[in-house]
Design a protein around this motif. Sequence first.
Motif, PDB file in Angstrom:
ATOM      1  N   GLY A  51     -80.454  73.862  60.139  1.00 58.54           N
ATOM      2  CA  GLY A  51     -81.098  74.231  58.884  1.00 58.54           C
ATOM      3  C   GLY A  51     -80.923  75.705  58.549  1.00 58.54           C
ATOM      4  N   ALA A  52     -81.002  76.557  59.578  1.00 60.65           N
ATOM      5  CA  ALA A  52     -80.846  77.994  59.365  1.00 60.65           C
ATOM      6  C   ALA A  52     -79.452  78.327  58.847  1.00 60.65           C
ATOM      7  CB  ALA A  52     -81.132  78.741  60.667  1.00 60.65           C
ATOM      8  N   VAL A  53     -78.427  77.736  59.459  1.00 59.25           N
ATOM      9  CA  VAL A  53     -77.048  77.989  59.030  1.00 59.25           C
ATOM     10  C   VAL A  53     -76.815  77.466  57.622  1.00 59.25           C
ATOM     11  CG1 VAL A  53     -74.642  77.384  59.486  1.00 59.25           C
ATOM     12  CG2 VAL A  53     -76.134  78.035  61.371  1.00 59.25           C
ATOM     13  N   THR A  54     -77.370  76.300  57.308  1.00 58.42           N
ATOM     14  CA  THR A  54     -77.218  75.739  55.956  1.00 58.42           C
ATOM     15  C   THR A  54     -77.814  76.671  54.908  1.00 58.42           C
ATOM     16  OG1 THR A  54     -77.341  73.489  56.854  1.00 58.42           O
ATOM     17  CG2 THR A  54     -77.715  73.748  54.492  1.00 58.42           C
ATOM     18  N   ALA A  55     -78.984  77.221  55.186  1.00 57.26           N
ATOM     19  CA  ALA A  55     -79.633  78.130  54.233  1.00 57.26           C
ATOM     20  C   ALA A  55     -78.815  79.400  54.042  1.00 57.26           C
ATOM     21  CB  ALA A  55     -81.041  78.471  54.723  1.00 57.26           C
TER      22      ALA A  55
END
Length: 242
Positions: A51-55
């Motif tokens: 999720g962090a990388v996607t954001a």
Amino acid sequence: MKSLGKYFILLGSLFKNRESFKTYFKLTINECVLIGVNSIVIVVIVSTFMGAVTAVQTAYNLVSPLIPNNVIGLIVRDMTVLELAPTIMAIVFAGKVGSNIAGELGTMRITEQIDALEVMGINGASYLILPKILASVFMYPLLVIMAAFLSITGGYLAGIMTNIITEQEYIYGIRLDFNEYTVTFALIKSVVFAFLVSSISAYKGFFTRGGALEVGLASTSAVTNSVIAILLADYLLAQLLL
């Protein structure tokens, strides 16, 4: 085609000469611990960073000032629920749980433990495989729910800590135009993927022949075939249900 036929014959044999409900209940609970509880750590790590990388990558690609920042939250939500949580975690699930199932059953086969069960009149396929499939189908959707929550939380933390989005914008984005059916779709996929991983891995392990080398090959083959089945099922389910 021969392998596919043996696979369906194995699935059909799971419901023949069954043991008592109490026996299956105990075995399934034990498998729930081995399959589900022992997978929590890897799910937490992968889903949070996912999720962090996607954001961060979504924010990096928002080059137009006309696009509001709350789109970051919306994209993280939709990617997580529709694809990242059920599908990417299924590949991780295949690598951890699928290889373990194939290795365990393969070792039991080459050490003649399965043959010993069948000599005692116990249906080895039903006794050993059915609890694994039931536990996988029950536990993996729970892992997907946790992965989706942690992925969205990871996107939130990454966005706030790097100042690419405010808290209000991110929360507004994940609530914007939310379609409840996407959650249902994700859970349907998770059940299908769990069944495919557990049954394919069990098939590869149950029919292992040879020695320790063949057990390793069976585990590798189980993961490879499970991943291919996951991707094919993902496409088919998207065509049928979306």
